[in-house]
Design an enzyme around this catalytic site. Structure first.
Site, mmCIF file in Angstrom:
data_model
loop_
_atom_site.group_PDB
_atom_site.id
_atom_site.type_symbol
_atom_site.label_atom_id
_atom_site.label_comp_id
_atom_site.label_asym_id
_atom_site.label_seq_id
_atom_site.Cartn_x
_atom_site.Cartn_y
_atom_site.Cartn_z
ATOM 1 N N TYR A 62 33.078 22.997 82.593
ATOM 2 C CA TYR A 62 32.185 22.031 82.051
ATOM 3 C C TYR A 62 30.844 22.420 82.033
ATOM 4 C CZ TYR A 62 36.218 18.666 81.536
ATOM 5 O OH TYR A 62 37.128 17.891 81.066
ATOM 6 N N LYS B 2 42.261 4.329 111.056
ATOM 7 C CA LYS B 2 41.491 3.796 109.967
ATOM 8 C C LYS B 2 41.328 4.771 108.760
ATOM 9 C CE LYS B 2 36.592 4.808 111.405
ATOM 10 N NZ LYS B 2 35.286 4.135 111.776
#
Length: 367
Positions: A263, A38
């Site tokens: 940032y 998965k």
């Protein structure tokens, strides 16, 4: 292994084979092995992993129907168990010969309805019981109800009865795990007696395989162990991480005292330093929690801390004391500096880090 010229996830198929062989060595000869693929095979490449393993395992498991469809389209013919199917996908599930986990009355009734509409007979299903994880599953006192529904139809047949261990990696929870195992034995015995035949029984995840051989039953399920992690230092010594995440230095900057990086000016230099900008960021799976000195990369065997905030497509690292140049290879994690080590710096686990690696990162294979 090829030198990176861009961001790559390198998948070592030889390590994958080693992990499967090691885990299977813990089993009795007739115990079946289910490979959990998965979440893009835990962040790697589900079709590639499944095709490589197809001749060495008995079953595959995915979480959702669309994951199973992708395996079928890639050529997987082995049985595929869908662990968390949704009723809206049942027709598609049947048309792709996938096998559902039925875990509550709503899902059981919905699947019987669709299987009947599709004129199915003895369609294989897997009945999941909750023994303490409290996530999905029927309770022991639901056995009579399940059997009442099964006796009213021949559209489905129980291929397996299963459960899931909650803390098999934590030996301090040994008593709880043993109680789970006993609960499953009691419930599965009731189901077997009522069915009149023996469906497969399975309960063990990777740590269950390694720590609780008495719970191997007819089949075991391995997820994280396939990819090289065993949930403890002892287990990890016998497994090999299959993935190496690598990138390159795009640009080197010389930073003066009091200059800032990134940032929000999250990093402010207290002196002269050199930084390298790398083409990988939180859109690639390196979360913001690794910024501001918590995470790191390796350049020529040297640790380079991530400075400032992680950007969507880039990170900046401190290379002041590292001899390197633009275009040089950078290792985010590999078999030595593992994803588990980096994940700890971000206060998380290897599962989260490796499954987060974006599908835009190119996958390459070595064996």
């Amino acid at each position: 292994m090829a030198k990176a010229q861009e961001t790559l996830l390198e998948i070592d198929l030889k390590a994958l084979r080693h992990n499967v062989e090691h885990l299977k060595s813990k089993l009795k000869k007739d115990t079946k092995f289910l490979a959990v693929v998965k979440a893009f095979a835990y962040g790697s490449d589900a079709p590639a992993i499944a095709n490589y393993l197809q001749n060495n395992v008995d079953y595959f498991a995915v979480a959702y129907v669309n994951e199973g469809i992708a395996l079928r389209k890639s050529g997987i013919t082995k049985p595929i168990l869908v662990l968390h199917p949704q009723a809206v996908n049942f027709e598609t599930l049947i048309s792709n010969n996938l096998e559902p986990s039925l875990y509550n009355t709503k899902i059981l009734n919905a699947f019987i309805k669709v299987a009947s509409k599709e004129n199915q007979k003895d369609y294989p299903v897997h009945i999941k019981f909750n023994t303490g994880l409290n996530r999905l599953g029927f309770w022991e006192n639901d056995v009579d109800y399940i059997m009442s529904k099964l006796r009213q139809t021949n559209t489905i047949k129980v291929a397996s009865v299963f459960s899931h261990l909650a803390a098999s990696e934590d030996l301090d929870e040994n008593e709880f795990t043993l109680n789970q195992i006993e609960s499953f034995k009691t419930t599965s015995k009731r189901m077997i007696n009522a069915l009149g035949y023996n469906p497969m029984l399975h309960m063990c995840n990777t740590s269950g395989i390694l720590n609780y051989p008495e719970a191997h039953f007819d089949m075991v399920r391995s997820g994280i162990g396939l990819y090289g992690f065993g949930n403890s230092e002892k287990e990890n010594r016998d497994l090999k991480p299959i993935a190496t995440l690598k990138t390159v230095i795009s640009q080197i900057h010389l930073i003066e005292k009091d200059e800032t990086v990134g940032y929000n000016r999250a990093f402010k230099s207290d002196g002269f330093l050199k930084t390298a900008t790398l083409p990988i960021g939180h859109a690639d799976g390196i979360g913001r929690q690794y910024g501001n000195g918590k995470g790191y990369v390796m350049i020529h065997g040297n640790l380079a801390p991530i400075i400032g905030n992680v950007c969507m497509d880039m990170i900046m690292v401190n290379i002041t004391n590292i001899e390197c140049k633009e275009g040089d290879e950078v290792i985010i994690f590999d078999q030595s500096t593992t994803a588990e080590h980096l994940a700890e710096k971000g206060n998380t686990i290897s599962y989260e880090l490796i499954t987060a690696i974006s599908q835009r990162v190119q996958r390459v294979y070595v064996s």
